[in-house]
Design a protein around this motif. Structure first.
Motif, short mmCIF file in Angstrom:
data_model
loop_
_atom_site.label_atom_id
_atom_site.label_comp_id
_atom_site.label_asym_id
_atom_site.label_seq_id
_atom_site.Cartn_x
_atom_site.Cartn_y
_atom_site.Cartn_z
N ALA A 91 0.99 -1.52 -0.14
CA ALA A 91 -0.01 0.14 0.17
C ALA A 91 0.89 1.11 0.05
O ALA A 91 0.59 1.95 -0.89
CB ALA A 91 -1.02 -0.01 1.15
N VAL A 92 1.67 1.22 0.92
CA VAL A 92 2.68 2.47 0.95
C VAL A 92 3.45 2.63 -0.22
O VAL A 92 4.16 3.88 -0.55
CB VAL A 92 3.53 2.58 2.27
N ALA A 93 3.94 1.60 -1.03
CA ALA A 93 4.64 1.73 -2.30
C ALA A 93 3.96 2.20 -3.51
O ALA A 93 4.61 2.65 -4.32
CB ALA A 93 5.12 0.31 -2.67
N LEU A 94 2.54 2.46 -3.33
CA LEU A 94 1.64 2.88 -4.58
C LEU A 94 2.05 4.37 -4.93
O LEU A 94 2.05 4.32 -6.18
CB LEU A 94 0.21 2.92 -4.12
N ASP A 152 10.38 3.74 -7.39
CA ASP A 152 11.49 3.81 -6.37
C ASP A 152 11.11 3.30 -4.88
O ASP A 152 12.08 2.78 -4.22
CB ASP A 152 11.64 5.40 -6.02
N ARG A 153 9.99 2.91 -4.78
CA ARG A 153 9.54 2.16 -3.38
C ARG A 153 9.25 0.52 -3.69
O ARG A 153 8.34 0.49 -4.36
CB ARG A 153 8.30 2.89 -2.94
N ASN A 154 10.24 0.01 -3.17
CA ASN A 154 10.16 -1.73 -3.63
C ASN A 154 9.61 -2.22 -2.13
O ASN A 154 10.43 -2.29 -1.06
CB ASN A 154 11.59 -2.16 -3.95
N ALA A 155 8.50 -2.49 -2.58
CA ALA A 155 7.59 -3.23 -1.41
C ALA A 155 8.41 -4.56 -0.82
O ALA A 155 8.42 -4.81 0.22
CB ALA A 155 6.15 -3.59 -1.71
N GLY A 156 9.18 -4.97 -1.79
CA GLY A 156 9.84 -6.61 -1.45
C GLY A 156 10.96 -6.41 -0.68
O GLY A 156 11.51 -7.06 -0.03
N LYS A 157 11.75 -4.98 -1.11
CA LYS A 157 13.10 -4.74 -0.46
C LYS A 157 13.07 -3.44 0.32
O LYS A 157 13.47 -2.34 -0.38
CB LYS A 157 14.15 -4.51 -1.42
N PRO A 158 12.24 -3.06 1.20
CA PRO A 158 11.97 -1.69 1.84
C PRO A 158 13.04 -1.27 2.65
O PRO A 158 13.58 -2.11 3.20
CB PRO A 158 10.88 -2.09 2.78
N GLY A 159 13.23 0.04 2.56
CA GLY A 159 13.94 0.82 3.34
C GLY A 159 13.45 1.14 4.60
O GLY A 159 12.34 0.78 5.14
N ARG A 160 14.31 1.70 5.26
CA ARG A 160 13.91 2.27 6.73
C ARG A 160 12.38 3.08 6.83
O ARG A 160 11.47 2.87 7.52
CB ARG A 160 14.76 2.85 7.64
N GLY A 161 12.44 4.05 6.03
CA GLY A 161 11.32 4.95 5.68
C GLY A 161 10.18 4.13 5.38
O GLY A 161 9.08 4.39 5.77
N LEU A 162 10.35 3.46 4.24
CA LEU A 162 9.19 2.63 3.86
C LEU A 162 8.70 1.73 4.93
O LEU A 162 7.46 1.59 5.17
CB LEU A 162 9.61 1.67 2.60
N ARG A 163 9.58 0.97 5.62
CA ARG A 163 8.70 0.09 6.75
C ARG A 163 8.30 0.94 8.08
O ARG A 163 7.36 0.65 8.61
CB ARG A 163 10.44 -0.63 7.50
N ARG A 164 8.87 2.32 8.23
CA ARG A 164 8.12 3.02 9.27
C ARG A 164 6.72 3.27 8.83
O ARG A 164 5.61 3.46 9.44
CB ARG A 164 8.98 4.39 9.32
#
Length: 255
Positions: free
Chosen positions: A214-217, A222-234
């Motif tokens: 959802a947050v990758a949409l 640039d936002r890889n749901a399968g390989k999330p960075g710290r910001g995406l995980r937050r």
């Protein structure tokens, strides 16, 4: 006498030239009028075609494709998309997408006017604007329009979103959106996204996986749901908590 005859001949020739000139310009004007009519007809057809397709897409056996998918076909790139019915999508994914993209999805009529007024006011005040796109707005953009910020696109997007929300049920709207949304380069739709990023079907997504998708949409390249960075995980943690408390927001999709 000869001079009079010559003069009459000159007058006749002159009149014939004037008549030919008038006839030529008349033909040119008719040609331009015909071309303008064709241009207007083509323009109106292009503008009205999406509305006709909105009605056509009421038929559940029709699986629409997006303009990005059409681009990939034209450029011979190919793409990965496997259509999946709404009931075969994990509810946690639907909840996560709603809480991330459009929390008022069940209550508005295609456009969240409160959010839209806030964006307009911020723009008039010279402040940085935030996104106010609803799921219907994103769906019609994906199906009929193009990416990128543009007042022209937004002007076309708003009435299309209202029309689509009026014609389609909320379930059909969500089903189409989740099957045309981009989740990576050449990855379209939740089934392809779930299998590409997590190796599971859309029906088997966990709450955490759903939140990451959802947050990758907003920026799936640039936002890889399968390989999330710290910001995406937050961000995913925030959406995961909201999704767990979303029962009152999803009544239009689940009885």
């Amino acid at each position: 006498m000869d001079k009079e005859v010559d003069s009459q001949r000159v007058d006749i020739v002159s009149e014939e030239r004037e008549e030919a000139e008038v006839s030529r310009w008349s033909a040119v004007r008719k040609t331009w009028r015909a071309r303008r009519r064709r241009i207007v007809f083509i323009a109106l057809s292009v503008l009205l075609l999406p509305y006709a397709l909105i009605v056509l897409y009421l038929l559940e056996f029709i699986h629409p494709i997006s303009t990005l998918m059409l681009r990939d076909l034209i450029l011979l790139r190919g793409y990965d998309r496997q259509w999946v019915e709404f009931d075969d999508i994990a509810p946690v994914l639907v909840q996560s997408v709603m809480m991330s993209e459009d929390g008022q999805f069940c209550s508005h009529g295609g456009v969240d006017w409160n959010q839209m007024r806030g964006v307009v006011q911020n723009a008039l005040d010279g402040e940085q604007t935030r996104g106010a796109s609803t799921i219907p707005m994103q769906t019609v953009k994906n199906l009929f329009l193009w990416n990128g910020r543009s007042f022209v696109r937004k002007a076309l997007e708003l009435p299309l979103a209202i029309a689509a929300d009026f014609v389609w049920s909320k379930r059909r709207m969500m089903e189409i959106y989740l099957n045309v949304a981009e989740w990576g380069d050449g990855i379209y739709g939740i089934e392809a996204a779930a299998r590409h990023h997590f190796g599971v079907s859309a029906a088997k997504l966990s709450r955490r996986q759903a939140a990451l998708l959802a947050v990758a949409l907003p920026n799936p390249i640039d936002r890889n749901a399968g390989k999330p960075g710290r910001g995406l995980r937050r961000l995913a943690s925030v959406i995961e908590r909201r999704a767990s408390r979303s029962g009152g927001y999803i009544t239009c999709l689940y009885d």
